[in-house]
Write a protein that holds these residues in place. Structure first.
Motif, PDB file in Angstrom:
ATOM      1  N   GLY A 107      30.850 106.160  69.868  1.00 14.05           N
ATOM      2  CA  GLY A 107      31.020 107.200  68.850  1.00 14.05           C
ATOM      3  C   GLY A 107      31.043 106.600  67.457  1.00 14.05           C
ATOM      4  N   VAL A 108      32.063 106.944  66.666  1.00 12.52           N
ATOM      5  CA  VAL A 108      32.162 106.430  65.295  1.00 12.52           C
ATOM      6  C   VAL A 108      32.300 104.908  65.285  1.00 12.52           C
ATOM      7  CG1 VAL A 108      33.339 106.771  63.089  1.00 12.52           C
ATOM      8  CG2 VAL A 108      33.436 108.550  64.790  1.00 12.52           C
ATOM      9  N   GLY A 109      32.736 104.333  66.402  1.00 17.52           N
ATOM     10  CA  GLY A 109      32.921 102.886  66.510  1.00 17.52           C
ATOM     11  C   GLY A 109      31.626 102.103  66.361  1.00 17.52           C
ATOM     12  N   ALA A 111      29.760 102.260  63.811  1.00 18.50           N
ATOM     13  CA  ALA A 111      29.711 101.819  62.400  1.00 18.50           C
ATOM     14  C   ALA A 111      30.403 100.465  62.204  1.00 18.50           C
ATOM     15  CB  ALA A 111      30.294 102.893  61.488  1.00 18.50           C
ATOM     16  N   PRO A 112      31.657 100.288  62.624  1.00 21.35           N
ATOM     17  CA  PRO A 112      32.283  98.971  62.424  1.00 21.35           C
ATOM     18  C   PRO A 112      31.733  97.867  63.322  1.00 21.35           C
ATOM     19  CG  PRO A 112      33.817 100.471  63.525  1.00 21.35           C
ATOM     20  CD  PRO A 112      32.634 101.290  63.083  1.00 21.35           C
ATOM     21  N   VAL A 113      31.104  98.236  64.454  1.00 24.69           N
ATOM     22  CA  VAL A 113      30.579  97.182  65.329  1.00 24.69           C
ATOM     23  C   VAL A 113      29.269  96.618  64.754  1.00 24.69           C
ATOM     24  CG1 VAL A 113      28.972  97.957  67.151  1.00 24.69           C
ATOM     25  CG2 VAL A 113      31.031  96.782  67.790  1.00 24.69           C
ATOM     26  N   THR A 156      24.395 108.662  76.459  1.00 22.62           N
ATOM     27  CA  THR A 156      25.155 109.840  75.992  1.00 22.62           C
ATOM     28  C   THR A 156      25.945 110.394  77.176  1.00 22.62           C
ATOM     29  OG1 THR A 156      23.114 111.118  76.339  1.00 22.62           O
ATOM     30  CG2 THR A 156      23.689 110.602  74.074  1.00 22.62           C
ATOM     31  N   ASP A 157      27.137 110.913  76.872  1.00 27.07           N
ATOM     32  CA  ASP A 157      28.001 111.414  77.958  1.00 27.07           C
ATOM     33  C   ASP A 157      27.300 112.532  78.731  1.00 27.07           C
ATOM     34  OD1 ASP A 157      29.655 109.826  76.482  1.00 27.07           O
ATOM     35  OD2 ASP A 157      31.296 111.261  76.292  1.00 27.07           O
ATOM     36  N   ASP A 158      26.554 113.383  77.985  1.00 28.81           N
ATOM     37  CA  ASP A 158      25.958 114.559  78.625  1.00 28.81           C
ATOM     38  C   ASP A 158      24.495 114.350  79.035  1.00 28.81           C
ATOM     39  OD1 ASP A 158      24.671 114.528  76.210  1.00 28.81           O
ATOM     40  OD2 ASP A 158      25.305 116.516  75.556  1.00 28.81           O
ATOM     41  N   GLY A 188      35.750 101.608  69.315  1.00 29.23           N
ATOM     42  CA  GLY A 188      35.562 103.037  69.533  1.00 29.23           C
ATOM     43  C   GLY A 188      36.908 103.692  69.771  1.00 29.23           C
ATOM     44  N   PRO A 189      36.914 104.862  70.396  1.00 32.43           N
ATOM     45  CA  PRO A 189      38.195 105.511  70.649  1.00 32.43           C
ATOM     46  C   PRO A 189      39.064 104.675  71.602  1.00 32.43           C
ATOM     47  CG  PRO A 189      36.395 106.697  71.729  1.00 32.43           C
ATOM     48  CD  PRO A 189      35.770 105.659  70.866  1.00 32.43           C
ATOM     49  N   LEU A 190      40.362 104.853  71.493  1.00 31.47           N
ATOM     50  CA  LEU A 190      41.317 104.056  72.279  1.00 31.47           C
ATOM     51  C   LEU A 190      41.018 104.074  73.786  1.00 31.47           C
ATOM     52  CD1 LEU A 190      43.535 102.450  70.972  1.00 31.47           C
ATOM     53  CD2 LEU A 190      45.127 104.310  71.445  1.00 31.47           C
ATOM     54  N   VAL A 209      38.875  93.733  70.562  1.00 27.41           N
ATOM     55  CA  VAL A 209      38.875  95.144  70.161  1.00 27.41           C
ATOM     56  C   VAL A 209      39.418  95.244  68.740  1.00 27.41           C
ATOM     57  CG1 VAL A 209      39.119  96.085  72.493  1.00 27.41           C
ATOM     58  CG2 VAL A 209      41.186  95.495  71.196  1.00 27.41           C
ATOM     59  N   SER A 210      39.051  96.323  68.041  1.00 30.09           N
ATOM     60  CA  SER A 210      39.547  96.542  66.678  1.00 30.09           C
ATOM     61  C   SER A 210      40.507  97.725  66.719  1.00 30.09           C
ATOM     62  CB  SER A 210      38.367  96.839  65.746  1.00 30.09           C
ATOM     63  OG  SER A 210      38.839  97.138  64.454  1.00 30.09           O
ATOM     64  N   LEU A 211      41.766  97.460  66.347  1.00 29.45           N
ATOM     65  CA  LEU A 211      42.797  98.495  66.508  1.00 29.45           C
ATOM     66  C   LEU A 211      43.020  99.265  65.205  1.00 29.45           C
ATOM     67  CD1 LEU A 211      45.379  96.528  68.678  1.00 29.45           C
ATOM     68  CD2 LEU A 211      43.436  97.940  69.407  1.00 29.45           C
ATOM     69  N   ASN A 212      42.775 100.551  65.268  1.00 27.10           N
ATOM     70  CA  ASN A 212      42.978 101.372  64.061  1.00 27.10           C
ATOM     71  C   ASN A 212      44.308 102.114  64.164  1.00 27.10           C
ATOM     72  OD1 ASN A 212      41.933 102.920  66.144  1.00 27.10           O
ATOM     73  ND2 ASN A 212      41.063 104.446  64.766  1.00 27.10           N
TER      74      ASN A 212
HETATM   75  P1  NAD Z   1      34.145 109.882  71.506  1.00 26.39           P
HETATM   76  O1  NAD Z   1      35.335 110.458  72.105  1.00 26.39           O
HETATM   77  O2  NAD Z   1      32.997 110.742  71.155  1.00 26.39           O
HETATM   78  O3  NAD Z   1      33.637 108.679  72.463  1.00 26.39           O
HETATM   79  C1  NAD Z   1      32.563 107.843  72.091  1.00 26.39           C
HETATM   80  C2  NAD Z   1      32.042 107.154  73.307  1.00 26.39           C
HETATM   81  O4  NAD Z   1      33.023 106.291  73.838  1.00 26.39           O
HETATM   82  C3  NAD Z   1      31.657 108.078  74.432  1.00 26.39           C
HETATM   83  O5  NAD Z   1      30.364 108.578  74.252  1.00 26.39           O
HETATM   84  C4  NAD Z   1      31.779 107.175  75.652  1.00 26.39           C
HETATM   85  O6  NAD Z   1      30.611 106.425  75.866  1.00 26.39           O
HETATM   86  C5  NAD Z   1      32.895 106.243  75.240  1.00 26.39           C
HETATM   87  N1  NAD Z   1      34.162 106.662  75.864  1.00 26.39           N
HETATM   88  C6  NAD Z   1      35.035 107.588  75.410  1.00 26.39           C
HETATM   89  N2  NAD Z   1      36.081 107.701  76.251  1.00 26.39           N
HETATM   90  C7  NAD Z   1      35.851 106.817  77.262  1.00 26.39           C
HETATM   91  C8  NAD Z   1      36.560 106.449  78.443  1.00 26.39           C
HETATM   92  N3  NAD Z   1      37.725 107.018  78.768  1.00 26.39           N
HETATM   93  N4  NAD Z   1      36.015 105.520  79.236  1.00 26.39           N
HETATM   94  C9  NAD Z   1      34.836 104.929  78.930  1.00 26.39           C
HETATM   95  N5  NAD Z   1      34.137 105.208  77.822  1.00 26.39           N
HETATM   96  C10 NAD Z   1      34.623 106.147  77.017  1.00 26.39           C
HETATM   97  O7  NAD Z   1      34.518 109.040  70.243  1.00 26.39           O
HETATM   98  P2  NAD Z   1      34.580 109.489  68.726  1.00 26.39           P
HETATM   99  O8  NAD Z   1      35.094 110.881  68.624  1.00 26.39           O
HETATM  100  O9  NAD Z   1      33.369 109.128  67.999  1.00 26.39           O
HETATM  101  O10 NAD Z   1      35.687 108.448  68.300  1.00 26.39           O
HETATM  102  C11 NAD Z   1      36.635 108.737  67.463  1.00 26.39           C
HETATM  103  C12 NAD Z   1      37.730 107.714  67.641  1.00 26.39           C
HETATM  104  O11 NAD Z   1      37.259 106.387  67.387  1.00 26.39           O
HETATM  105  C13 NAD Z   1      38.827 108.026  66.710  1.00 26.39           C
HETATM  106  O12 NAD Z   1      39.999 108.135  67.472  1.00 26.39           O
HETATM  107  C14 NAD Z   1      38.862 106.834  65.801  1.00 26.39           C
HETATM  108  O13 NAD Z   1      40.183 106.546  65.509  1.00 26.39           O
HETATM  109  C15 NAD Z   1      38.229 105.734  66.621  1.00 26.39           C
HETATM  110  N6  NAD Z   1      37.595 104.729  65.739  1.00 26.39           N
HETATM  111  C16 NAD Z   1      38.071 103.476  65.783  1.00 26.39           C
HETATM  112  C17 NAD Z   1      37.577 102.527  64.910  1.00 26.39           C
HETATM  113  C18 NAD Z   1      38.149 101.169  64.908  1.00 26.39           C
HETATM  114  O14 NAD Z   1      37.898 100.416  63.978  1.00 26.39           O
HETATM  115  N7  NAD Z   1      38.913 100.800  65.909  1.00 26.39           N
HETATM  116  C19 NAD Z   1      36.561 102.849  64.031  1.00 26.39           C
HETATM  117  C20 NAD Z   1      36.050 104.133  64.054  1.00 26.39           C
HETATM  118  C21 NAD Z   1      36.594 105.070  64.915  1.00 26.39           C
END
Ligand code: NAD
Ligand code: FES
Length: 288
Positions: A107-109, A111-113, A156-158, A188-190, A209-212
């Protein structure tokens, strides 16, 4: 004051900003972040640096509009100014030639990767990129990632683009196929970072991993961003934001991430009410 020199809408509620901040751009490195305030009464929010251009003196950030402040930020346009823009903060990514590495962006992750993948490639690594999004419309920077990787896998998930599944499905396949991987970086997301770490543990593959976590000052003074890594308290803002994912207590992080949810929701509700009220009458701005 810091000028927004470029704004691009990457997907609904997903924005890219290029901010003019020459002093930050001069020192920025992959893995670091900035803290900004939209205006003088605004809260401080951290955003990971997605790219930088030292020549133009700009920093690129990608953010999702999820709460009051990110919605205020998303309402700005090119030519508008931010009140504060502090950085670069945090430790840069550790870059060396590991041989073969995997960079996973969810997802948004993504960008930082991206700057980390680019730096690893510049250091001579074979970089295998994996990127995923819930659906095709939320996928961005595929070409940019391709340029930073030796090969790129997309999901993509879908199943609306390329193939159906989570990034972890692809990761398992890549690890099985390419035996000698020296490092995995996952952002990416936690739940995604936790799932990646659970998987790579089985293969004894070191994973960063990068912890936000929630941050206030970003300089190690408030303790707000504390995380439990290997049984020790660490501050994501100064000791991180990158950590060995196999040592991170993700359960504690997930609990801490929602501590302020009710207050965040209240602030968002007030903001939305104010916005809606403002444009429907001549009350003078919606202050009630
Ligand atoms: P999302 O929920 O759409 O997930 C993105 C992808 O991550 C999914 O398509 C899937 O491939 C994978 N994923 C998600 N849940 C998973 C699971 N349980 N097991 C395996 N793979 C899984 O993500 P989003 O809405 O784009 O993300 C937003 C989150 O990312 C926010 O919570 C934000 O805080 C975090 N984020 C973190 C950083 C960082 O630097 N750590 C940077 C940007 C965003
Ligand atoms: Fe205050 Fe890290 S944000 S100590």
């Amino acid at each position: 004051m810091y000028r927004v020199v470029k704004k691009a809408v990457l997907a609904p509620t997903l924005n890219l900003f290029e901010i003019e901040a020459p002093l930050v751009a001069r020192k920025a490195m992959a893995g670091q972040f900035i803290i900004l305030r939209v205006d003088e009464v605004g809260e401080r929010i951290p955003l990971t640096i997605a790219d930088y251009d030292r020549g133009r003196g700009t920093i690129t950030c990608v953010f999702q509009e999820v709460g009051k402040t990110t919605k205020e930020l998303g309402a700005l346009n090119e030519g508008d100014y931010l009140q504060d823009f502090v950085g670069p903060l945090g430790m840069p990514s550790h870059i060396e030639n590991f041989g073969r590495v995997i960079c996973v962006g969810g997802g948004v992750g993504v960008a930082p990767v991206f700057p980390i993948a680019r730096a690893l490639k510049e250091a001579g690594n074979e970089v295998i990129g994996i990127m995923g999004a819930r659906t095709k419309d939320l996928l961005f920077w595929e070409e940019k990632m391709r340029s930073a990787c030796s090969e790129l896998h997309v999901t993509t998930d879908d199943g609306s683009y390329v193939r159906k599944g989570f990034v972890t499905d692809l990761l398992r396949e890549v690890i099985e196929e390419k035996k000698d991987v020296g490092l995995c970086v996952a952002i990416g997301p936690l739940p995604m970072m936790r799932a990646v770490c659970n998987l790579t543990k089985d293969y004894d593959l070191k994973t960063i991993v990068s912890l936000n976590s929630i941050m206030v000052d970003g300089t190690g003074m408030c303790g707000c961003c504390r995380v439990n890594v290997g049984g020790e308290m660490r501050f994501a803002c100064v000791d991180g934001p990158e950590f060995d994912g196999h040592q991170v207590d993700f359960a504690e992080m997930a609990r801490r991430a929602v501590i302020y949810k009710p207050l965040e929701q209240q602030a968002l509700n007030r903001f939305v009410e104010k916005q809606e009220h403002r444009c429907t009458c001549d009350c003078g701005g919606g202050e009630k």
